[in-house]
Design a protein around this motif. Structure first.
Motif, PDB file in Angstrom:
ATOM      1  N   GLY A   1      79.858  44.655  75.449  1.00  0.00           N
ATOM      2  CA  GLY A   1      80.363  43.702  74.467  1.00  0.00           C
ATOM      3  C   GLY A   1      79.274  42.801  73.910  1.00  0.00           C
ATOM      4  O   GLY A   1      79.547  41.918  73.100  1.00  0.00           O
ATOM      5  N   SER A   2      78.035  43.041  74.330  1.00  0.00           N
ATOM      6  CA  SER A   2      76.883  42.271  73.848  1.00  0.00           C
ATOM      7  C   SER A   2      75.777  43.241  73.495  1.00  0.00           C
ATOM      8  O   SER A   2      75.370  44.065  74.329  1.00  0.00           O
ATOM      9  CB  SER A   2      76.400  41.302  74.927  1.00  0.00           C
ATOM     10  OG  SER A   2      75.067  40.876  74.663  1.00  0.00           O
ATOM     11  N   LEU A   3      75.267  43.184  72.261  1.00  0.00           N
ATOM     12  CA  LEU A   3      74.211  44.101  71.851  1.00  0.00           C
ATOM     13  C   LEU A   3      72.956  43.914  72.689  1.00  0.00           C
ATOM     14  O   LEU A   3      72.308  44.883  73.082  1.00  0.00           O
ATOM     15  CB  LEU A   3      73.890  43.909  70.361  1.00  0.00           C
ATOM     16  CG  LEU A   3      72.803  44.823  69.789  1.00  0.00           C
ATOM     17  CD1 LEU A   3      73.120  46.294  70.037  1.00  0.00           C
ATOM     18  CD2 LEU A   3      72.604  44.551  68.305  1.00  0.00           C
ATOM     19  N   GLU A   4      72.607  42.658  72.986  1.00  0.00           N
ATOM     20  CA  GLU A   4      71.419  42.428  73.809  1.00  0.00           C
ATOM     21  C   GLU A   4      71.546  43.111  75.153  1.00  0.00           C
ATOM     22  O   GLU A   4      70.646  43.826  75.597  1.00  0.00           O
ATOM     23  CB  GLU A   4      71.177  40.927  74.003  1.00  0.00           C
ATOM     24  CG  GLU A   4      69.973  40.650  74.894  1.00  0.00           C
ATOM     25  CD  GLU A   4      69.695  39.158  75.093  1.00  0.00           C
ATOM     26  OE1 GLU A   4      69.166  38.801  76.168  1.00  0.00           O
ATOM     27  OE2 GLU A   4      69.998  38.368  74.178  1.00  0.00           O
ATOM     28  N   GLU A   5      72.681  42.911  75.813  1.00  0.00           N
ATOM     29  CA  GLU A   5      72.862  43.499  77.140  1.00  0.00           C
ATOM     30  C   GLU A   5      72.929  45.022  77.065  1.00  0.00           C
ATOM     31  O   GLU A   5      72.414  45.714  77.958  1.00  0.00           O
ATOM     32  CB  GLU A   5      74.120  42.939  77.804  1.00  0.00           C
ATOM     33  CG  GLU A   5      74.063  41.450  78.074  1.00  0.00           C
ATOM     34  CD  GLU A   5      72.851  41.040  78.910  1.00  0.00           C
ATOM     35  OE1 GLU A   5      72.441  41.815  79.797  1.00  0.00           O
ATOM     36  OE2 GLU A   5      72.321  39.936  78.681  1.00  0.00           O
ATOM     37  N   ASP A   6      73.547  45.547  76.009  1.00  0.00           N
ATOM     38  CA  ASP A   6      73.631  47.001  75.868  1.00  0.00           C
ATOM     39  C   ASP A   6      72.240  47.618  75.712  1.00  0.00           C
ATOM     40  O   ASP A   6      71.916  48.620  76.359  1.00  0.00           O
ATOM     41  CB  ASP A   6      74.487  47.381  74.657  1.00  0.00           C
ATOM     42  CG  ASP A   6      75.973  47.157  74.882  1.00  0.00           C
ATOM     43  OD1 ASP A   6      76.369  46.804  76.012  1.00  0.00           O
ATOM     44  OD2 ASP A   6      76.741  47.328  73.916  1.00  0.00           O
ATOM     45  N   LEU A   7      71.403  47.016  74.853  1.00  0.00           N
ATOM     46  CA  LEU A   7      70.070  47.574  74.611  1.00  0.00           C
ATOM     47  C   LEU A   7      69.159  47.410  75.822  1.00  0.00           C
ATOM     48  O   LEU A   7      68.416  48.328  76.183  1.00  0.00           O
ATOM     49  CB  LEU A   7      69.435  46.934  73.377  1.00  0.00           C
ATOM     50  CG  LEU A   7      70.059  47.318  72.031  1.00  0.00           C
ATOM     51  CD1 LEU A   7      69.387  46.560  70.897  1.00  0.00           C
ATOM     52  CD2 LEU A   7      69.971  48.826  71.786  1.00  0.00           C
ATOM     53  N   VAL A   8      69.220  46.242  76.445  1.00  0.00           N
ATOM     54  CA  VAL A   8      68.400  46.029  77.650  1.00  0.00           C
ATOM     55  C   VAL A   8      68.824  47.003  78.741  1.00  0.00           C
ATOM     56  O   VAL A   8      67.986  47.661  79.376  1.00  0.00           O
ATOM     57  CB  VAL A   8      68.509  44.570  78.139  1.00  0.00           C
ATOM     58  CG1 VAL A   8      67.854  44.420  79.521  1.00  0.00           C
ATOM     59  CG2 VAL A   8      67.864  43.616  77.146  1.00  0.00           C
ATOM     60  N   GLY A   9      70.123  47.124  78.957  1.00  0.00           N
ATOM     61  CA  GLY A   9      70.617  48.036  79.990  1.00  0.00           C
ATOM     62  C   GLY A   9      70.236  49.478  79.716  1.00  0.00           C
ATOM     63  O   GLY A   9      69.825  50.216  80.625  1.00  0.00           O
ATOM     64  N   PHE A  10      70.349  49.885  78.457  1.00  0.00           N
ATOM     65  CA  PHE A  10      69.983  51.247  78.085  1.00  0.00           C
ATOM     66  C   PHE A  10      68.507  51.518  78.366  1.00  0.00           C
ATOM     67  O   PHE A  10      68.143  52.542  78.975  1.00  0.00           O
ATOM     68  CB  PHE A  10      70.289  51.481  76.603  1.00  0.00           C
ATOM     69  CG  PHE A  10      69.685  52.740  76.048  1.00  0.00           C
ATOM     70  CD1 PHE A  10      70.108  53.986  76.482  1.00  0.00           C
ATOM     71  CD2 PHE A  10      68.683  52.682  75.088  1.00  0.00           C
ATOM     72  CE1 PHE A  10      69.549  55.153  75.977  1.00  0.00           C
ATOM     73  CE2 PHE A  10      68.122  53.833  74.576  1.00  0.00           C
ATOM     74  CZ  PHE A  10      68.551  55.082  75.021  1.00  0.00           C
ATOM     75  N   LEU A  11      67.627  50.609  77.955  1.00  0.00           N
ATOM     76  CA  LEU A  11      66.189  50.812  78.153  1.00  0.00           C
ATOM     77  C   LEU A  11      65.801  50.754  79.626  1.00  0.00           C
ATOM     78  O   LEU A  11      64.964  51.542  80.088  1.00  0.00           O
ATOM     79  CB  LEU A  11      65.401  49.784  77.338  1.00  0.00           C
ATOM     80  CG  LEU A  11      65.406  50.029  75.823  1.00  0.00           C
ATOM     81  CD1 LEU A  11      64.866  48.803  75.081  1.00  0.00           C
ATOM     82  CD2 LEU A  11      64.591  51.266  75.463  1.00  0.00           C
ATOM     83  N   VAL A  12      66.381  49.838  80.368  1.00  0.00           N
ATOM     84  CA  VAL A  12      66.103  49.774  81.811  1.00  0.00           C
ATOM     85  C   VAL A  12      66.504  51.091  82.475  1.00  0.00           C
ATOM     86  O   VAL A  12      65.752  51.658  83.279  1.00  0.00           O
ATOM     87  CB  VAL A  12      66.841  48.578  82.450  1.00  0.00           C
ATOM     88  CG1 VAL A  12      66.833  48.692  83.985  1.00  0.00           C
ATOM     89  CG2 VAL A  12      66.213  47.262  82.012  1.00  0.00           C
ATOM     90  N   ASN A  13      67.700  51.598  82.130  1.00  0.00           N
ATOM     91  CA  ASN A  13      68.163  52.862  82.716  1.00  0.00           C
ATOM     92  C   ASN A  13      67.279  54.036  82.299  1.00  0.00           C
ATOM     93  O   ASN A  13      66.959  54.905  83.115  1.00  0.00           O
ATOM     94  CB  ASN A  13      69.612  53.140  82.287  1.00  0.00           C
ATOM     95  CG  ASN A  13      70.600  52.159  82.863  1.00  0.00           C
ATOM     96  OD1 ASN A  13      70.306  51.478  83.844  1.00  0.00           O
ATOM     97  ND2 ASN A  13      71.775  52.063  82.271  1.00  0.00           N
ATOM     98  N   LEU A  14      66.876  54.056  81.023  1.00  0.00           N
ATOM     99  CA  LEU A  14      66.040  55.138  80.529  1.00  0.00           C
ATOM    100  C   LEU A  14      64.670  55.140  81.204  1.00  0.00           C
ATOM    101  O   LEU A  14      64.186  56.192  81.658  1.00  0.00           O
ATOM    102  CB  LEU A  14      65.875  55.013  79.012  1.00  0.00           C
ATOM    103  CG  LEU A  14      65.009  56.061  78.319  1.00  0.00           C
ATOM    104  CD1 LEU A  14      65.590  57.461  78.508  1.00  0.00           C
ATOM    105  CD2 LEU A  14      64.855  55.739  76.835  1.00  0.00           C
ATOM    106  N   PHE A  15      64.041  53.975  81.295  1.00  0.00           N
ATOM    107  CA  PHE A  15      62.725  53.895  81.929  1.00  0.00           C
ATOM    108  C   PHE A  15      62.815  54.329  83.394  1.00  0.00           C
ATOM    109  O   PHE A  15      61.929  55.028  83.897  1.00  0.00           O
ATOM    110  CB  PHE A  15      62.167  52.475  81.844  1.00  0.00           C
ATOM    111  CG  PHE A  15      61.597  52.114  80.487  1.00  0.00           C
ATOM    112  CD1 PHE A  15      61.897  52.851  79.353  1.00  0.00           C
ATOM    113  CD2 PHE A  15      60.764  51.018  80.344  1.00  0.00           C
ATOM    114  CE1 PHE A  15      61.378  52.521  78.109  1.00  0.00           C
ATOM    115  CE2 PHE A  15      60.231  50.671  79.102  1.00  0.00           C
ATOM    116  CZ  PHE A  15      60.541  51.421  77.988  1.00  0.00           C
ATOM    117  N   ALA A  16      63.860  53.901  84.085  1.00  0.00           N
ATOM    118  CA  ALA A  16      64.019  54.282  85.491  1.00  0.00           C
ATOM    119  C   ALA A  16      64.195  55.793  85.620  1.00  0.00           C
ATOM    120  O   ALA A  16      63.613  56.426  86.515  1.00  0.00           O
ATOM    121  CB  ALA A  16      65.219  53.561  86.099  1.00  0.00           C
TER     122      ALA A  16
END
Length: 199
Positions: A83-98
């Protein structure tokens, strides 16, 4: 010396034999892990899988096509919907990098990008995959637009390209240990340029 394919996994023509396809994909992953991109070849995969090269080329017309399927089968990255673009993008990138850091998929994708620099077939395969991912990531931006978080004239595909550029740069320079705080800073800088007034 002629290779003898495993009789239990004979080709069934243009339609893939599931057992053979699985053995070939597993062999491709193993060759890539053990020999790296420099040692990856259809010949090495065929030997490892005990499959005929014509069978592999029938189902994957190029090394790039095989590499891409290996990558897609490995990729398991959660895309948050908070429900938050910031949290969605941060979460996506953190998951992708991991995922890139902790599995062999980062090496696979780096190899595919390298192959695309000198092989038109690889470049076309990569462009097709990247186009699909652009649309997929663009959905995160579309959701934010529907919530009124960003201005209505923002093109989701362009924002998706900016996010992908950041991710690919870190992959290609082997900087996948970027702390979440640094990822969040980048996302906030990006959002400053697209946020709706008053957000």
């Amino acid at each position: 010396m002629n290779e003898i394919a495993d009789p239990a996994r004979r080709s069934i023509g243009a339609r893939r034999n599931p057992d053979s396809a699985e053995a070939i994909l597993e062999a491709a992953e193993a060759v890539l892990v053990e020999a790296g991109y420099a040692g990856f070849s259809i010949e090495a995969v065929a030997r490892r899988a005990r499959a005929g090269k014509p069978t592999i080329y029938r189902w994957w017309p190029s090394k790039a096509a095989l590499l891409l399927e290996v990558y897609q089968r490995q990729k398991r990255v959660d895309v948050p919907d908070t429900g938050s673009l910031e949290e969605d993008l941060v979460g996506f990138l953190v998951n992708l990098f991991a995922h890139w850091r902790e599995t062999s998929s980062g090496n696979v994708f780096r190899s595919l990008i390298a192959e695309a620099q000198s092989d038109e077939t690889a470049a076309a395969a990569l462009a097709g995959y990247a186009g699909g991912r652009r649309t997929h990531t663009g959905l995160i931006i579309e959701r934010a637009k529907a919530r009124g978080e960003i201005t209505s004239d923002i093109e989701p595909g362009v924002v998706a390209d900016l996010v992908a550029s950041y991710a690919w740069r870190h992959l290609l320079t082997n900087r996948l240990d970027e702390p979440e705080a640094a990822i969040r800073k980048m996302v906030r800088y990006l959002l400053q340029g697209i946020a709706a007034p008053g957000r």
